[in-house]
Motif scaffolding. Structure first.
Motif, PDB file in Angstrom:
ATOM      1  N   TRP A   1      42.200  42.201  44.410  1.00 13.20           N
ATOM      2  CA  TRP A   1      43.339  42.478  43.535  1.00 13.20           C
ATOM      3  C   TRP A   1      44.623  41.913  44.126  1.00 13.20           C
ATOM      4  CZ3 TRP A   1      42.273  44.776  38.933  1.00 13.20           C
ATOM      5  CH2 TRP A   1      40.998  45.336  38.805  1.00 13.20           C
ATOM      6  N   ASP A   2      45.545  41.591  43.246  1.00 10.36           N
ATOM      7  CA  ASP A   2      46.849  41.079  43.661  1.00 10.36           C
ATOM      8  C   ASP A   2      47.623  42.179  44.380  1.00 10.36           C
ATOM      9  OD1 ASP A   2      48.873  39.231  43.931  1.00 10.36           O
ATOM     10  OD2 ASP A   2      49.730  39.636  41.961  1.00 10.36           O
ATOM     11  N   ASP A   3      48.415  41.789  45.340  1.00  9.54           N
ATOM     12  CA  ASP A   3      49.289  42.740  46.021  1.00  9.54           C
ATOM     13  C   ASP A   3      50.604  42.037  46.330  1.00  9.54           C
ATOM     14  OD1 ASP A   3      49.382  41.593  48.774  1.00  9.54           O
ATOM     15  OD2 ASP A   3      47.254  42.076  48.802  1.00  9.54           O
TER      16      ASP A   3
ATOM     17  N   MET B   1      49.929  33.655  49.293  1.00 15.44           N
ATOM     18  CA  MET B   1      48.840  32.944  48.637  1.00 15.44           C
ATOM     19  C   MET B   1      48.054  32.101  49.640  1.00 15.44           C
ATOM     20  SD  MET B   1      50.321  31.990  44.861  1.00 15.44           S
ATOM     21  CE  MET B   1      51.703  31.018  45.419  1.00 15.44           C
TER      22      MET B   1
ATOM     23  N   VAL C   1      45.614  34.402  51.480  1.00 18.59           N
ATOM     24  CA  VAL C   1      44.467  34.784  50.651  1.00 18.59           C
ATOM     25  C   VAL C   1      43.472  33.625  50.583  1.00 18.59           C
ATOM     26  CG1 VAL C   1      43.720  35.494  48.343  1.00 18.59           C
ATOM     27  CG2 VAL C   1      45.812  36.466  49.345  1.00 18.59           C
TER      28      VAL C   1
ATOM     29  N   MET D   1      42.163  32.327  44.517  1.00 18.03           N
ATOM     30  CA  MET D   1      43.478  32.864  44.897  1.00 18.03           C
ATOM     31  C   MET D   1      44.425  32.828  43.703  1.00 18.03           C
ATOM     32  SD  MET D   1      46.757  31.589  45.454  1.00 18.03           S
ATOM     33  CE  MET D   1      46.470  29.892  45.854  1.00 18.03           C
TER      34      MET D   1
ATOM     35  N   VAL E   1      43.663  35.610  41.387  1.00 17.88           N
ATOM     36  CA  VAL E   1      44.237  36.858  41.910  1.00 17.88           C
ATOM     37  C   VAL E   1      45.726  36.901  41.585  1.00 17.88           C
ATOM     38  CG1 VAL E   1      44.801  38.144  44.020  1.00 17.88           C
ATOM     39  CG2 VAL E   1      42.523  37.137  43.748  1.00 17.88           C
ATOM     40  N   HIS E   2      46.419  35.823  41.848  1.00 18.02           N
ATOM     41  CA  HIS E   2      47.871  35.771  41.658  1.00 18.02           C
ATOM     42  C   HIS E   2      48.260  35.845  40.170  1.00 18.02           C
ATOM     43  CE1 HIS E   2      52.024  34.731  42.452  1.00 18.02           C
ATOM     44  NE2 HIS E   2      51.950  33.752  41.570  1.00 18.02           N
ATOM     45  N   ASN E   3      47.599  35.048  39.334  1.00 19.47           N
ATOM     46  CA  ASN E   3      47.988  34.955  37.923  1.00 19.47           C
ATOM     47  C   ASN E   3      47.380  36.029  37.030  1.00 19.47           C
ATOM     48  OD1 ASN E   3      49.583  32.627  38.352  1.00 19.47           O
ATOM     49  ND2 ASN E   3      47.763  31.341  38.270  1.00 19.47           N
ATOM     50  N   ASP E   4      46.115  36.386  37.293  1.00 23.62           N
ATOM     51  CA  ASP E   4      45.413  37.355  36.445  1.00 23.62           C
ATOM     52  C   ASP E   4      45.417  38.765  37.027  1.00 23.62           C
ATOM     53  OD1 ASP E   4      44.837  35.153  34.842  1.00 23.62           O
ATOM     54  OD2 ASP E   4      42.863  34.847  35.777  1.00 23.62           O
ATOM     55  N   GLY E   5      45.842  38.876  38.278  1.00 24.25           N
ATOM     56  CA  GLY E   5      45.888  40.187  38.912  1.00 24.25           C
ATOM     57  C   GLY E   5      44.647  40.538  39.708  1.00 24.25           C
ATOM     58  N   HIS E   6      43.578  39.771  39.537  1.00 26.97           N
ATOM     59  CA  HIS E   6      42.346  40.022  40.293  1.00 26.97           C
ATOM     60  C   HIS E   6      41.394  38.846  40.123  1.00 26.97           C
ATOM     61  CE1 HIS E   6      41.110  41.091  36.227  1.00 26.97           C
ATOM     62  NE2 HIS E   6      39.859  40.934  36.629  1.00 26.97           N
TER      63      HIS E   6
END
Length: 102
Positions: free
Chosen positions: A33-35, A40, A43, A62, A65-70
């Motif tokens: 999940w994004d945090d 970046m 990750v 990565m 994770v960054h754009n979609d949240g996971h």
């Protein structure tokens, strides 16, 4: 002397249980999940170092994770996904285990 056999239809609970045992098990997934903390580049580094992903695959995950949240970073047996999740925690990433959607 003949033996009499009574045939019965299974009740609904038995039928559902039988389908669950016959149907192939859905795999489990490790989800990262994004945090707001990890860079970046870090990750991407973790995905390459731990999972052995090629740079392009690690960067694609990565960015998910960054754009979609996971992103789903691994899929397989539950025990293995739990080990991956613990490893992601050791790297400081937020990860969970879930069963793959149908």
């Amino acid at each position: 002397m003949g033996v009499m056999v009574a045939l019965t239809t299974p009740d609904v609970d038995q039928a559902v249980d039988l389908r669950e045992r016959i149907a192939p098990q859905r795999p489990w997934q490790t989800v990262v999940w994004d945090d707001p903390v990890n860079l970046m580049s870090y990750v991407t580094h973790v995905f390459r170092e731990y999972f052995g992903y090629a740079r392009a695959d690690a960067e694609r995950l990565m960015l998910a994770v960054h754009n979609d949240g996971h992103a789903v970073v691994a899929e397989g047996a539950r025990e293995q996904m739990e080990l991956h999740t613990r490893a992601m925690h050791d790297y400081g990433l937020w990860a969970t285990v879930r069963q793959a959607p149908q």
